[in-house]
Design an enzyme around this catalytic site. Structure first.
Site, short mmCIF file in Angstrom:
data_model
loop_
_atom_site.label_atom_id
_atom_site.label_comp_id
_atom_site.label_asym_id
_atom_site.label_seq_id
_atom_site.Cartn_x
_atom_site.Cartn_y
_atom_site.Cartn_z
N LYS A 49 1.27 -0.86 0.06
CA LYS A 49 -0.18 -0.06 0.09
C LYS A 49 0.74 1.10 -0.29
CE LYS A 49 -3.66 2.09 3.13
NZ LYS A 49 -4.59 1.91 3.85
N SER A 99 -9.90 2.67 2.52
CA SER A 99 -8.28 2.86 1.83
C SER A 99 -8.06 2.23 1.35
CB SER A 99 -7.99 4.19 3.05
OG SER A 99 -6.89 2.78 4.18
N SER A 107 -10.58 0.00 6.78
CA SER A 107 -9.07 -0.21 5.43
C SER A 107 -8.51 -1.08 5.31
CB SER A 107 -8.76 1.60 5.53
OG SER A 107 -8.65 2.10 5.57
#
Lengths: 95, 464
Positions: B66, B141, B165
């Site tokens: 990420k 996210s 997330s």
């Protein structure tokens, strides 16, 4: 909850932003809706309840006073700044 | 997830991964592909295997970071304009541990800027699309991480979970995601969002892969003083009660999609036939978790994001027309922050500064911190009765792109069933629970007491 022009200007200044009128108006509307939602907490009786800031209630741990080698070199870090001058980060006039 | 002693080579695995990344370009998953470095590392691993030298437990396995994870000489911009051009000078502890085991990073994947969002639409680079339907959101996210795993670009991806997330995008894309107990995995070298809530976790296609990644990355780190002494795999918590709970208030919520509800009910039936007792729990305080979360999280965001000012790294605004009452350095701070943050970042910083400001602190921040205590107590009480709680991750499957992005409160409500876990620091595993009639993946989560991470993976393995 109402958010006045004065409130929004105060928050913009606390946040170190500088926003045009259109963005300011949009944020004012958004924040009014959000503040209304979070005010839902008023319904909850919290009298006599201790606050929690951290789930494990950890205590601060002091490190021995040893010299720790940094993971990043001075050159690597300086290379990240937009402007550099004589191994220093250059910024506009401060005073 | 094992390469050594097989006939495959690391190079062929990496090339297949890179090819798949190209094929899935339309989903807009990767913000950086590290092709040459990945192939070079694969060649080194193949050479070691050939020589019979030991290789790690993840040798040759392609993975994605990420983009809020720092990894030396790779960009780590958290999909935020204000961090563009930031090349990481250090390794996050998690990336370091994975690399040491031979895992190969093929690139960095998209997220909502600074992990602020539930759809990946708040990314400076634009949204990642849902793996099953490109007109829908990936969730967020960690949207890029979930879709990268779902579409087989990589075997696993890292994620961070502050309010859902990892779990929400995992469930929107039909993959597994773990949000470990707070403090299990070091956060050193990961862009901070809300420090009392943030945890590091993973996306995979199986529960056993989650177990392997947890056993590699969990443990205390002197660089992150919030890490717990390693407990993973040594848990003393056992599934002694043979009892799983479900939350009455979630099941009765008018917001809950009927197909998610029936997926949950069918898992309860499976648990029953596996010998578990299932009980209904009443947890009325959870209704207030989202409001408390949207006070505590922005307060911590406002503090953590005050460091971005354009001076030492990242984007710096060039617009410095001096005015009478402002020095050039003030203009540099203000213009950099105004141009460099997305609208959602600004909202959260301003909410945070509001709830912490004089005159509002007691009514908002302190009140939320007290509500947090009540939520923790409610979970503690539930875990006196049950080993774990089965719950929806979010009330609905993946929604349409653009549907909620201009309505912050409706976007925040996405997290209504995931944030209680973060406020209490509990572990939870999100797992796939079939598809709805429209073909969209559905997901559920299993929540346990602190340090029960391994047990949750075990139950998930039995249940799916």
């Amino acid at each position: 909850m109402e958010v006045t022009e004065q409130d929004i200007n105060h928050l913009i200044s606390l946040s170190s932003f500088s926003l045009g009128q259109a963005e300011k108006d949009a944020l004012r509307r958004d924040l009014a809706g959000i503040f209304k939602y979070i005010s839902k907490l008023d319904e909850l009786d919290t009298s006599g309840v201790e606050p929690t800031y951290q789930v494990f209630e950890m205590k601060n741990v002091w490190r021995p006073d040893d010299i720790v080698t940094q993971d990043a070199s001075r050159e690597d870090l300086l290379a990240l700044a937009k402007e550099e001058c004589e191994h220093q980060i250059k910024v506009p006039k401060v005073l | 997830m094992k390469l050594a002693n097989s006939t495959t080579t690391a190079v062929s695995l990496i090339k297949a991964s890179l090819k798949r990344i190209e094929e899935t370009n339309d989903w807009h998953i990767f913000t950086f592909v590290d092709k040459d470095a990945a192939i070079k590392k694969a060649e080194e691993i193949d050479a070691k295997i050939k020589k019979g030298e030991p290789v790690g437990r993840l040798a040759g396995v392609p993975y994605a970071l990420k983009a809020n994870f720092l990894s030396k000489h790779r960009p780590a911009d958290a999909s935020a304009k204000i961090l563009t051009e930031f090349i990481s000078p250090i390794d996050s502890t998690t990336a370091e541990k994975l690399e040491k085991e031979g895992a190969i990073c093929v690139g960095c994947v998209n997220l909502d800027a600074f992990a602020h969002g539930s759809s990946t639409e708040n990314s400076y680079y634009g949204p990642t699309k849902n793996s099953a339907d490109r007109s829908r959101v990936a969730g967020g996210s960690s949207g890029g991480s979930a879709v990268a795993v779902a579409l087989d670009c990589v075997q696993f991806a890292t994620g961070s979970d502050t309010g859902g997330s990892i779990r929400q995008p995992a469930s929107f894309n039909g993959v597994y995601g773990i949000k470990p107990t707070y403090g299990t995995i070091s956060r050193y070298g990961v862009v901070a969002m809300a420090s009392s809530l943030d945890v590091i976790g993973f996306f995979t296609k199986s529960a056993s892969d989650l177990d392997l990644l947890m056993s590699i990355t969990a443990g205390q780190d002197s660089k992150d003083q919030t890490t717990l002494p390693d407990f993973y795999g040594k848990d003393d918590t056992q599934l002694t009660k043979k009892c799983i709970g479900y939350v009455k208030e979630f099941m009765n919520s008018p917001a809950l999609d009927p197909e998610i509800k029936s997926a949950l009910e069918s898992k309860l039936t499976s648990l029953h036939s596996m010998g578990y007792e299932t009980v209904e729990l009443s947890m009325p305080t959870l209704e207030y978790a989202l409001a408390a979360y949207y006070i505590i999280q922005p307060a911590e965001v406002a503090s953590n994001l005050s460091r971005y000012d354009g001076v030492r790294y990242g984007f710096r605004s060039g617009d410095l027309k001096a005015t009478d009452n402002k020095t050039s350095i003030d203009l540099l701070f203000e213009n950099t922050r105004s141009e460099g943050f997305m609208r959602e970042n600004k909202r959260r910083i301003m909410i945070g500064n509001f709830v912490l400001s004089s005159g509002f602190y007691d009514a908002f921040f302190l009140k939320a911190a007290k509500a947090r205590t009540l939520i923790i107590n409610e979970f503690d009480k539930a875990f006196e009765r049950v080993d774990a709680i089965l719950s929806p991750v979010s009330p609905n499957p993946a929604f349409k792109l653009g549907e909620k992005v201009d309505d912050p409160v409706s976007m925040y409500l996405e997290d209504v069933m995931s944030v209680p876990v973060n406020l209490a620091g509990l572990p939870a595993v999100a797992f796939p629970a079939g598809k709805n009639k429209a073909g969209l993946p559905l997901g559920l989560q299993i929540i346990g007491p602190r340090r029960s991470d391994k047990n949750l993976i075990k139950i998930t393995e039995e249940l799916v």
